[in-house]
Structures are given as structure tokens and as C-alpha cells.
Scaffold this active site. Structure first.
Site, PDB file in Angstrom:
ATOM      1  N   ALA A  70       0.827  -1.208   0.000  1.00 51.57           N
ATOM      2  CA  ALA A  70       0.000   0.000   0.000  1.00 51.57           C
ATOM      3  C   ALA A  70       0.861   1.258   0.000  1.00 51.57           C
ATOM      4  O   ALA A  70       1.964   1.278   0.549  1.00 51.57           O
ATOM      5  CB  ALA A  70      -0.917  -0.004   1.220  1.00 51.57           C
ATOM      6  N   GLY A 115       0.898  -5.637   0.731  1.00 52.15           N
ATOM      7  CA  GLY A 115      -0.031  -5.804  -0.376  1.00 52.15           C
ATOM      8  C   GLY A 115       0.629  -6.301  -1.640  1.00 52.15           C
ATOM      9  O   GLY A 115      -0.025  -6.945  -2.473  1.00 52.15           O
ATOM     10  N   GLU A 118       0.665  -9.903  -1.250  1.00 51.04           N
ATOM     11  CA  GLU A 118      -0.711 -10.375  -1.352  1.00 51.04           C
ATOM     12  C   GLU A 118      -1.167 -10.465  -2.805  1.00 51.04           C
ATOM     13  O   GLU A 118      -1.922 -11.384  -3.175  1.00 51.04           O
ATOM     14  CB  GLU A 118      -1.636  -9.477  -0.534  1.00 51.04           C
ATOM     15  CG  GLU A 118      -1.448  -9.673   0.967  1.00 51.04           C
ATOM     16  CD  GLU A 118      -2.226  -8.687   1.802  1.00 51.04           C
ATOM     17  OE1 GLU A 118      -2.990  -9.120   2.679  1.00 51.04           O
ATOM     18  OE2 GLU A 118      -2.083  -7.460   1.586  1.00 51.04           O
ATOM     19  N   GLU A 138       2.582  -5.947   7.941  1.00 48.90           N
ATOM     20  CA  GLU A 138       1.541  -4.993   8.333  1.00 48.90           C
ATOM     21  C   GLU A 138       1.449  -4.736   9.832  1.00 48.90           C
ATOM     22  O   GLU A 138       1.179  -3.601  10.259  1.00 48.90           O
ATOM     23  CB  GLU A 138       0.176  -5.459   7.803  1.00 48.90           C
ATOM     24  CG  GLU A 138      -0.026  -5.227   6.315  1.00 48.90           C
ATOM     25  CD  GLU A 138       0.478  -6.374   5.459  1.00 48.90           C
ATOM     26  OE1 GLU A 138       0.162  -6.395   4.258  1.00 48.90           O
ATOM     27  OE2 GLU A 138       1.221  -7.238   5.982  1.00 48.90           O
TER      28      GLU A 138
END
Length: 262
Positions: A70, A115, A118, A138
Site C-alpha cells: 500500500a 499488499g 498479497e 503490516e
């Protein structure tokens, strides 16, 4: 080779039956901003609707990172209300990759963190090279993996190993990542190896590939008996297809099949 751009930061390149979904925000190491998330979602919608694409390869235009997750600079500017409003946009990017109907391969070169990892986990196969560094950090910034990581990682490596990786927020380099099952294949160059793998996959029946992926995804987590029912339904969906008829004919005639894709 055709090319289509989605916003400023995402490109689809198509050659034959393989599509390359390129994360193209190199100055930010592909940090996923709201704009980039919208573009990933739009690109996935286009790929899902394209019957000519048999395999999608997720790659990066940055020579140091696949994706660093992110965009925390953008997130730092958000009010609480703005963060809530942005959440569906972010989720749509990750679910867009996860729900692509054709086989997907991630090519991880450099950092794939948060992310970014991910997005790779949302693919069916992860190919990496010696530069790869992966992880879900995170909790070190006060949140949790929110792009599917808490669900996809345990399914890939088991609950205890996923817990250790998520709770420590540690980064894992290529050799250990392969040993732990965080990546599936190591190649000399991730993109080259991923595209070669995609080419081998794309030689097979597009109807069969999509049905096999659907059966594996829907059956995951079910008990064996229920999973076999999912498999049977998928088998019935392809048993009377043009691809099945062509595949059997080509085998008996000792030639390469010319898949009708239906």
C-alpha cells in the site's frame, strides 16, 4: 504484441494467448495508491472478459521491486472517513487478481511486501528469482494484512508457519521463501521464467484450464466428499465441450490440438 494502458500505472501486454499484467509505477516501487488500485481492478475486469487469454502473468516494470504494498504516504494523508471510503477500492484490486478465471502466475523480482506479496499470493503460481524478498509486515505499522494475506498464506503454508510470518512481520529472502513454500519456483530471471511457464500452460485447453482452476478454488477447504462433487461438476462442464472433442482427436491423430476454446 498488443498493449493497453489502464490509467497511469497499469499495462496489459498480450502476445498469443498469454497476457502480461504489468505494475507500472516504478518511481514509487509500485506502491498501490487508490488510483493504481482502481487501474488493477479495471485491468482484471478486462482480462476476465477476454476469451483469448489463457494465462495471465503479473509482472513489474521496476528493477528493484515487484510491489512494496500500500502507498503509505497516501494513507498517511487520509482522514478516518477517507480510509473507510478507500477500502472497497483497495479490496477490488486484490480480489480482481484472485478471481481471474484463467491460470495466473506472479513473477516476483525484488521486494514483494505487504499488499505486494498479497497480489502474488492471489495468483495460482509464484515464480521468483534470487533478488526476491517477500513478507507481510503490516502488524509492524499497526494494521493487519488486508489484501487476503491472513487467508491465502495459511492455505499455502499452514496455520502455524503463516502465524509466525505474520506475527513477526519479517522479510524472507528467496532461498528461504522457496524452502517455506512462500514461492513455488526459482528461476534466473523471474519474468522470463514466469512467461516460459505461462507458455507451457497456454498450450493446453482453455476450457480445461479454467474448469480445473474453478474446481481447485471451489474445492479448497471442503471435505473430500464435497470436493469430489465440485470436481465432478467441473468435469461435466467440459466433458462435452469442443475442446474435449478436439483434444481426443488430436491425441489419436498424433498432432497438436487446435483448441476451439468452447
Amino acid at each position: 504484441m498488443s498493449e493497453q494502458r489502464f490509467g497511469e500505472f497499469v499495462v496489459i501486454r498480450k502476445g498469443g494467448h498469454v497476457a502480461e499484467l504489468v505494475l507500472d509505477r516504478p518511481k514509487a516501487m509500485n506502491a498501490v495508491s487508490s488510483e493504481m488500485a482502481r487501474s488493477i481492478g479495471a485491468a482484471c475486469d478486462a482480462l476476465a472478459a477476454d476469451p483469448e487469454v489463457r494465462v495471465t502473468v503479473l509482472t513489474s516494470s521496476n528493477d528493484r521491486a515487484f510491489c512494496v504494498g500500500a502507498d503509505l504516504k497516501e494513507r498517511n494523508s487520509f482522514t478516518d472517513a477517507e480510509l473507510v471510503r478507500q477500502r472497497p477500492t483497495a479490496r477490488a484490486a486484490y480480489t480482481g487478481v484472485l478471481e481471474l478465471p484463467m491460470p495466473t502466475v506472479a513473477a516476483v523480482h525484488g521486494f514483494a511486501l505487504g499488499g505486494g506479496f498479497e497480489l502474488a499470493l492471489a495468483c495460482d503460481v509464484i515464480v521468483a528469482d534470487a533478488t526476491a524478498v517477500v513478507g507481510l509486515p503490516e502488524v509492524s505499522v499497526g494494521v493487519i494484512p488486508g489484501g487476503g494475506g491472513t487467508q491465502l498464506l495459511p492455505r499455502r503454508v499452514g496455520a502455524a508457519r503463516a502465524a509466525e510470518l505474520v506475527f513477526t512481520a519479517r522479510r524472507v529472502e528467496a532461498a528461504e521463501a522457496r524452502e517455506l513454500g512462500l514461492v513455488d519456483l526459482l528461476g534466473e530471471d523471474a519474468r522470463t521464467a514466469a512467461l516460459e511457464l505461462a507458455g507451457r500452460i497456454a498450450a493446453n485447453s482453455p476450457v480445461g484450464l479454467r474448469a480445473a482452476k474453478k474446481a481447485m478454488r471451489l474445492g479448497m477447504g471442503l471435505d473430500l466428499r464435497a470436493g469430489l462433487e465440485v470436481e465432478d461438476a467441473a468435469w461435466r462442464s467440459v466433458a462435452f465441450s469442443g475442446d474435449r472433442a478436439e483434444g481426443v482427436a488430436a491425441f489419436n491423430e498424433k498432432r497438436k490440438p487446435n483448441w476451439p476454446g468452447e
